[in-house]
Design an enzyme around this catalytic site. Structure first.
Site, mmCIF file in Angstrom:
data_model
loop_
_atom_site.group_PDB
_atom_site.id
_atom_site.type_symbol
_atom_site.label_atom_id
_atom_site.label_comp_id
_atom_site.label_asym_id
_atom_site.label_seq_id
_atom_site.Cartn_x
_atom_site.Cartn_y
_atom_site.Cartn_z
ATOM 1 N N ARG A 183 10.582 -7.379 -3.923
ATOM 2 C CA ARG A 183 11.498 -6.315 -3.320
ATOM 3 C C ARG A 183 12.905 -6.450 -2.333
ATOM 4 O O ARG A 183 12.054 -6.395 -1.197
ATOM 5 C CB ARG A 183 12.539 -5.227 -3.633
ATOM 6 N N LYS A 188 10.091 -0.080 0.270
ATOM 7 C CA LYS A 188 8.618 0.786 0.422
ATOM 8 C C LYS A 188 8.632 1.430 1.873
ATOM 9 O O LYS A 188 9.313 0.934 2.505
ATOM 10 C CB LYS A 188 7.541 -0.242 -0.167
ATOM 11 N N TYR A 246 11.599 4.828 -0.585
ATOM 12 C CA TYR A 246 10.115 5.274 -1.017
ATOM 13 C C TYR A 246 9.579 5.511 -0.262
ATOM 14 O O TYR A 246 9.171 4.688 0.868
ATOM 15 C CB TYR A 246 10.130 4.598 -2.355
ATOM 16 N N HIS A 253 6.826 8.996 -0.798
ATOM 17 C CA HIS A 253 5.346 9.470 -1.050
ATOM 18 C C HIS A 253 4.475 10.256 -0.149
ATOM 19 O O HIS A 253 3.343 9.799 -0.239
ATOM 20 C CB HIS A 253 4.620 7.734 -2.218
ATOM 21 N N GLU A 271 13.112 9.365 -3.871
ATOM 22 C CA GLU A 271 11.958 9.644 -5.044
ATOM 23 C C GLU A 271 11.929 11.443 -5.261
ATOM 24 O O GLU A 271 11.940 12.302 -6.213
ATOM 25 C CB GLU A 271 9.929 9.203 -4.973
ATOM 26 N N SER A 278 10.800 3.815 -12.474
ATOM 27 C CA SER A 278 10.108 4.617 -13.489
ATOM 28 C C SER A 278 10.207 3.638 -14.417
ATOM 29 O O SER A 278 9.403 3.626 -15.663
ATOM 30 C CB SER A 278 10.482 5.818 -13.816
ATOM 31 N N LEU A 326 4.233 12.466 -13.722
ATOM 32 C CA LEU A 326 4.873 12.991 -12.189
ATOM 33 C C LEU A 326 5.357 14.340 -11.922
ATOM 34 O O LEU A 326 5.414 15.502 -12.112
ATOM 35 C CB LEU A 326 6.422 12.270 -12.313
ATOM 36 N N VAL A 355 0.897 4.562 -13.295
ATOM 37 C CA VAL A 355 1.711 4.285 -12.694
ATOM 38 C C VAL A 355 1.821 5.488 -12.021
ATOM 39 O O VAL A 355 2.650 5.379 -10.510
ATOM 40 C CB VAL A 355 2.796 4.786 -13.861
ATOM 41 N N ASP A 391 1.361 6.117 -7.341
ATOM 42 C CA ASP A 391 2.046 6.603 -5.394
ATOM 43 C C ASP A 391 2.411 7.426 -5.470
ATOM 44 O O ASP A 391 1.970 8.493 -3.971
ATOM 45 C CB ASP A 391 3.780 6.242 -5.738
ATOM 46 N N ARG A 450 -7.492 4.509 -7.793
ATOM 47 C CA ARG A 450 -7.874 4.426 -6.022
ATOM 48 C C ARG A 450 -6.337 2.964 -6.055
ATOM 49 O O ARG A 450 -6.348 2.509 -6.583
ATOM 50 C CB ARG A 450 -8.152 3.845 -5.275
ATOM 51 N N ASN A 500 3.066 -0.685 -6.263
ATOM 52 C CA ASN A 500 4.268 -1.450 -6.142
ATOM 53 C C ASN A 500 4.829 -2.433 -7.634
ATOM 54 O O ASN A 500 5.114 -3.396 -7.374
ATOM 55 C CB ASN A 500 4.590 -2.065 -5.093
ATOM 56 N N MET A 501 4.115 -1.955 -8.422
ATOM 57 C CA MET A 501 4.556 -2.318 -9.791
ATOM 58 C C MET A 501 5.770 -3.397 -10.386
ATOM 59 O O MET A 501 5.310 -4.678 -10.259
ATOM 60 C CB MET A 501 4.015 -1.629 -11.269
#
Length: 372
Positions: free
Chosen positions: A15, A74, A93, A95, A117, A133, A239, A266, A269, A278, A299-300
């Site tokens: 991305r 990311k 992002y 996290h 996020e 999401s 979440l 999911v 993160d 993990r 990072n799906m």
């Protein structure tokens, strides 16, 4: 303002933080944008498109990172920590609640870090988290269907079954944006779907729109155990905004689960909602614990970068422009960006991060009070 767009460095992260459309808007407002050569290639966005939008193409990452504001997808990897500097606004992002090393690196650098996020609008909506999401929720079922195949280590179960043979049993932990999108695809496949959540209104909403096509259960230890022991696919969709996800499935539960069942977490993160989670990568996406396949790619959505990049920029562009036009004043004037502010000039400005690492919390407006 001088704005940098570096190429992502995380494993298979294809991305890109800004599309040419976003760049064009920024340059029309008088800002200068430095795009690292090849930054958009993973999303099939050529340097020439960025040049046509008014950007300057720079050859090296350090050129883009030297800007006043850096826009990414990311969080910085350890190899990028040395690029962080005071007076920089980092918009991406982050996290942080599951990444103590990055938290310390940001604090020591003096940078201002705004996390996609945790940008939160009135009513608790998370507009910059929502698009990814949605992508991750839909992908979770597709990924799960793949790894349920025996050739990928799974039970050899077809998601929708066939006439005379039962479909896959899919359990979704969490009924938010990820869970709702996962449910949509799983139901479309013809799977037997159960969604667990602690929010009764959310369960009622799902029950109303699906009209018997899925089951809803209150999320407590008893119901979770009963559901996962019969599941072929479990999707972790929990979440806690800006905070670490709670463990809903413990390691002690795994021996009682079906051998060859699949977990797609999911929530990885934010630390994951499965104790045995993990982080993995697209290069090495799965591992097995107690005969259960775990897919925990952090990072799906980068597997579908074209869709993901454009979906993300639809939401981030307006905030990027506001920060470029107003600088730190944009945060002072915008409650949503105040929620997004995680770190500023060596201070932790998001409560969940301070709590996770036992650090002092500073209110965002207080942290910004004496900064011009």
């Amino acid at each position: 303002m001088l704005i940098g767009l570096p190429k992502e460095t995380k494993d298979h992260e294809t991305r890109v933080g800004m599309t040419p459309s976003t760049v064009k808007t920024l340059t029309r407002h008088g800002h200068q944008v430095l795009v690292q050569s090849g930054a958009g290639e993973g999303s099939f966005l050529a340097d020439a498109e960025y040049q046509s939008a008014g950007a300057t193409i720079v050859p090296h990452a350090e050129d883009a990172w030297a800007a006043q504001m850096v826009v990414k997808v990311k969080e910085p990897t350890p190899a990028e920590y040395h690029y962080l500097h005071q007076d920089m606004i980092l918009f991406t992002y982050l996290h942080l609640a599951s990444d103590k090393a990055l938290t310390h690196a940001l604090l020591e650098s003096g940078a201002t870090a705004i996390a996609y996020e945790t940008v939160q609008t009135e009513g608790g909506k998370l507009p910059l988290l929502t698009p990814m999401s949605e992508v991750a929720g839909r992908m979770a079922v597709l990924v799960g269907a793949t790894y349920l195949q025996r050739t990928h280590g799974g039970r050899g179960v077809l998601m929708g079954g066939v006439p005379g043979v039962e479909p896959a049993n899919v359990v979704i932990l969490g009924g938010g944006i990820v869970g709702t999108n996962a449910a949509r695809i799983a139901v479309g496949f013809g799977a037997q779907v159960t969604v667990l959540d602690v929010n009764h209104d959310r369960l009622k909403y799902l029950d109303d729109i699906y009209r018997g096509q899925l089951q809803t259960r209150f999320s407590d230890e008893y119901n979770i155990e009963e559901a996962i022991y019969h599941a072929d696919l479990i999707i972790g969709a929990v979440l806690i905004p800006g905070g670490r996800a709670p463990w809903l499935v413990t390691s002690a539960m795994l021996p009682n689960m079906r051998k060859g069942s699949v977990i797609v977490d999911v929530a990885v993160d934010q630390g994951g909602c499965i104790e045995t989670t993990r982080p993995t990568t697209h290069s090495n996406p799965t591992y097995e614990v107690e005969g259960v396949v775990h897919y925990c790619v952090a990072n799906m959505p980068s597997a579908v970068p074209r869709t993901s990049t454009f979906a993300l920029n639809i939401q981030t562009a307006i905030y990027t422009l506001r920060l470029a036009d107003e600088g730190l004043e944009a945060i002072r004037n915008n409650p949503a960006l105040q929620y997004g502010l995680n770190i500023h000039r060596g201070a932790v400005t998001y409560p969940a991060i301070a709590k996770e690492f036992d650090m002092k919390y500073t209110d965002p407006l207080q942290a910004l009070k004496h900064v011009q």
